[in-house]
Design a protein around this motif. Structure first.
Motif, short mmCIF file in Angstrom:
data_model
loop_
_atom_site.label_atom_id
_atom_site.label_comp_id
_atom_site.label_asym_id
_atom_site.label_seq_id
_atom_site.Cartn_x
_atom_site.Cartn_y
_atom_site.Cartn_z
N GLU A 104 0.84 -1.21 0.00
CA GLU A 104 0.00 0.00 0.00
C GLU A 104 0.87 1.25 0.00
O GLU A 104 0.56 2.23 -0.68
N ASN A 105 1.93 1.21 0.77
CA ASN A 105 2.83 2.36 0.86
C ASN A 105 3.39 2.74 -0.50
O ASN A 105 3.43 3.92 -0.88
N TYR A 106 3.79 1.74 -1.25
CA TYR A 106 4.36 2.00 -2.57
C TYR A 106 3.30 2.43 -3.57
O TYR A 106 3.56 3.20 -4.49
N LEU A 107 2.07 1.91 -3.40
CA LEU A 107 0.99 2.23 -4.33
C LEU A 107 0.33 3.58 -4.05
O LEU A 107 -0.10 4.26 -4.97
N TYR B 182 6.06 2.16 -13.90
CA TYR B 182 4.69 1.81 -14.27
C TYR B 182 4.69 1.25 -15.69
O TYR B 182 5.45 1.72 -16.54
N ASP B 183 3.82 0.28 -15.94
CA ASP B 183 3.65 -0.14 -17.32
C ASP B 183 2.62 0.76 -18.01
O ASP B 183 2.06 1.68 -17.39
N LEU C 290 5.06 -1.67 -11.42
CA LEU C 290 5.86 -2.89 -11.52
C LEU C 290 6.91 -2.97 -10.42
O LEU C 290 7.48 -4.04 -10.18
N SER C 291 7.19 -1.85 -9.77
CA SER C 291 8.20 -1.82 -8.70
C SER C 291 7.50 -1.57 -7.37
O SER C 291 7.88 -0.70 -6.60
#
Length: 776
Positions: free
Chosen positions: A285-288, A686-687, A693-694
């Motif tokens: 969640e933190n990364y998103l 991001y794709d 993606l990361s």
């Protein structure tokens, strides 16, 4: 009352270990997730797996049937809660109404759609998996340059395109400068998206008191008072019935300089269920969903004469804003424009920003916030110009620096640099690394087929945010100093340190001014019910703005102490120093403890004075401060693998007067680690469909301790005239100076192969491909 006093040694300027460290390293500190309350419930948020979609329906029955589930809320329940606030204001700015839970559509992966509340966090997670959402998937766009191309999918259909704002700034005679220039160099330079990656993710505990209808929010935040103000507005509560407590913060780096949907959402949930509720963000969640940093695509043009004199700079800046605005999202690229000329004398400057919506999480302040991008741009362009003119990179910098006698210096972007001696740190760094010897060593290495590079970065930054008219929410700071009846001192600061060390540096300042022991000073912060209103900690402002507020509160308090001392000594010829008031005529003294006791006993009071010893001061800075410095990186490249080895790293930083050299070194080291991460390893990827993606630490590379070079940290001191302490700020210096030094060094190593520029991160794969092709 005659007392023998031994004057304490001066503490400001000493290498003193942080007072806050013992509780942090022994595990006795309290973070948000450590907070436990009777009847505590737990929340889990259902998030969109799509970057763009319409919500056709949300089915929650199966989740509600799970034992232990208390409630499920969707956007239909929370739509009347105020939107996530954007504090930045620009002409023509488009501001999406971002609900705390999506109502009818989602526009980035991770967009909150529903929240499950249960008696146990694992039950909440299981119940969240039972919720089914019907989505109509829509086209998405994740690249800012593609987002402004004709025919790009609209992130927000209420507007005809994805441009949130245009911003233009110009100074001097740009067209004339470029028309008369003898050489113009151009380059496209990117500053990739980064993920802040605090050790502690975000977390919130909300507690609603039904008796007095008050809400207490515990949050991992950098801005407790601003958070209280804005949450009260979002939730429709009186501010004096809203309290924010910020316990320990396990890293912020700007990512917690925000008001997030989840903070208001937990307040809403607690008010609805009448029980305390906790939400702790997972790393995924933190990364998103927590803001990202950087996200620049910059097109630079630098004009100069053949002797290396720079005469003008143009910049076209495309800022990836993400899907909506967080608190300062649109303002961050404007900071890049303000600092785009760096430390150089020319004033002919033109910048055009296009702020662009994409179907990604928003960008916002991340350590340096616009200034690393500016410094990386100008420092790369200076090296490109030096290569074009076949000049030494150090020589061309020294030729163009603003000189000490020119301060205060008005820049082409409208700033007034306070003070500086820009030659000094660069010359000191060159002396430390033996610059001439390094160049000879480099030539010898090249003859042996080795790839060795030397990179310089001379950086300047705008700090101590800042004068209130130039900030979205006020730029002043507040401090209260109280001496209790025993003579012990409590400092309450509106700044909210979270690793910067103000519990120590503020104690040093107070101990020196009051002549008491360091351990007799307690610094408190982060609780809006305990300390005065303040703006917070960000933009290297904690000591540079909070420190002067403390200094002036101390002066105000010392005046009162002196009046009480004069009364007790029955003399007007009294001065306060070294922890006591002394009569110059009799030599008699009274200690601070004796004065404090008498002030609270109040058997007798000086004329016009109230009992007790306490003073509060609100300080409004007249200008920003402008730290600067020079970093030199020496690198070697493995021809077989493309791996970059940092053989030596020297940092010479000037942050004005240094309160605690040990803490300054720590700030520089941490900043360099994050600058090195951007230069060599980190990138949020991001794709084309907007999928991150990361999105885990397995896919997002941050530097480990073994990847860090030994940092040789040195300093010069040029006091700032902006505040009485002469301090400037240092929290972001290492990050700002590092990435251009490393990239300049690697490009220098590869220059015999015809390489002119490389965009970050300089991964082994990227370098290896260049080695195979011989050029970019």
């Amino acid at each position: 009352m005659a007392t023998t006093i031994t004057k304490p040694e001066t503490l400001v300027g000493k290498r003193i270990r942080r007072k806050e460290d013992p509780r942090l390293i022994t595990g006795t500190a309290t973070y948000v997730d450590d907070i436990q309350m009777p009847g505590m419930h737990h929340a889990c948020i259902v998030r969109s797996p799509h970057a763009a979609a319409r919500i056709k329906g949300i089915h929650v029955k199966a989740a509600l049937e799970l034992p232990g589930v208390t409630a499920v809320f969707t956007g239909a329940d929370t739509k009347d809660v105020g939107p996530v606030p954007c504090g930045a204001s620009l002409p023509g700015l488009r501001v999406p109404h971002h609900h705390i839970l999506a109502v009818d559509r989602v526009y980035f992966v991770g967009h909150p759609v529903a929240v499950v509340v249960a008696t146990d966090r694992y039950i909440a997670r299981d119940a969240a998996d039972r919720i089914e959402v019907d989505y109509e998937v829509l086209p998405a766009v994740a690249d800012p340059e593609k987002a402004i191309a004709a025919g790009a999918p609209a992130v927000h259909p209420e507007w005809p395109d994805n441009v949130a704002f245009h911003f233009h700034q110009e100074g001097g005679e740009v067209d004339k400068a470029f028309a008369e220039a003898e050489v113009v160099v151009k380059e496209r330079i990117t500053s990739q998206r980064l993920i802040p990656t605090s050790i502690e993710t975000r977390g919130v505990v909300a507690d609603w008191n039904t008796g007095d209808k008050s809400l207490t929010i515990y949050s991992s935040s950098q801005i407790p008072h601003l958070l209280r103000t804005l949450l009260a507005m979002m939730l429709g509560l009186p501010e004096h019935h809203t309290r924010v407590v910020v316990p320990e913060v396990g890293g912020g780096f700007g990512s917690k300089l925000n008001v997030y949907a989840e903070e208001a959402l937990m307040g809403f949930v607690a008010m609805k269920i009448g029980k305390p509720v906790k939400w702790i963000e997972s790393r995924r969640e933190n990364y998103l969903c927590t803001i990202h940093g950087r996200g620049h695509v910059d097109y630079f043009e630098l004009a100069a004469r053949k002797d290396g004199t720079m005469v003008g700079l143009k910049l076209k800046l495309i800022q990836d804003l993400g899907a909506y605005h967080q608190l300062l999202t649109p303002a961050i690229p404007t900071l890049s424009v303000l600092m785009m000329p760096g430390l150089y004398r020319f004033k002919n400057i033109r910048a055009d920003i296009a702020g662009v919506f994409t179907n990604c999480v928003p960008t916002d302040a991340y350590r340096g916030a616009g200034r690393p991008e500016a410094t990386h741009g100008i420092e790369r362009m200076v090296d490109i110009l030096a290569a074009e003119l076949k000049m030494d990179p150090a020589e061309i910098r020294l030729k163009n620096f603003i000189q000490p006698e020119e301060f205060p210096f008005s820049t082409g972007t409208g700033l007034i640099y306070d003070s500086g001696n820009y030659d000094l740190p660069l010359k000191k760094a060159m002396e430390i690394v033996d610059y001439k010897g390094l160049r000879k060593q480099q030539n010898d290495s090249r003859k042996q087929g080795r790839l060795m590079g030397v990179g310089i970065s001379s950086y300047g930054e705008i700090c101590a945010f800042g004068p209130s008219p130039a900030t979205p929410a006020g730029g002043w700071e507040c401090a209260t100093v109280r001496v209790d009846p025993q003579g012990k001192v409590t400092v309450g600061t509106g700044a909210s340190p979270h690793g910067q060390g103000e519990e120590t540096t503020f104690a040093q300042i107070a101990a020196d001014e009051l002549g008491v022991d360091l351990d007799d000073v307690l610094v408190v912060h982060g609780d809006t019910a305990v300390v005065p209103y303040g703006i917070g900690t960000f933009g290297s402002r904690g000591t540079a703005v909070g420190g002067p507020a403390l200094y002036y509160a101390l002066q105000k308090l010392k005046e009162k102490i002196t009046k009480f001392g004069a009364m007790l000594l029955d003399s007007e010829s009294v001065s306060y120093s070294g922890g006591c008031c002394t009569c110059s005529k009799t030599g008699k003294s009274v200690t601070l403890g004796e004065i404090a006791g008498a002030s609270y006993r109040a058997m007798k009071l000086p004329e016009g004075e109230a009992p007790g010893l306490e003073a509060t001061y609100f300080w409004e800075p007249p200008n920003f401060t402008f730290p600067f410095g020079a970093h030199v990186a020496v690198t070697e490249i493995d021809r077989e693998t493309g791996k970059v080895k940092v053989a030596r790293y020297v940092a010479v930083d000037d942050c004005g007067r240094i309160v605690n050299p040990l803490l300054v070194d720590g700030q520089v080291h941490g900043g360099v680690a994050q600058g090195l991460g951007q230069a060599l390893y980190e990138q949020a990827v991001y794709d084309d469909s907007g999928q991150l993606l990361s999105g885990e630490l397995t896919d997002y590379a941050i530097p480990k301790a073994t990847m860090m070079p030994w940092i040789e940290s040195h300093h010069t001191e040029t006091p700032s005239p902006v505040n009485p302490l002469g301090v400037k700020g240092v929290g972001e210096a290492g990050t700002i100076g590092c990435s251009p030094a490393l990239v300049n060094s690697v490009v220098d190593a590869l220059s015999p192969l015809g390489v002119r520029h490389i965009d970050m991160p300089l991964t082994p794969e990227k370098i290896w491909n260049l080695l195979q092709g011989g050029q970019q």
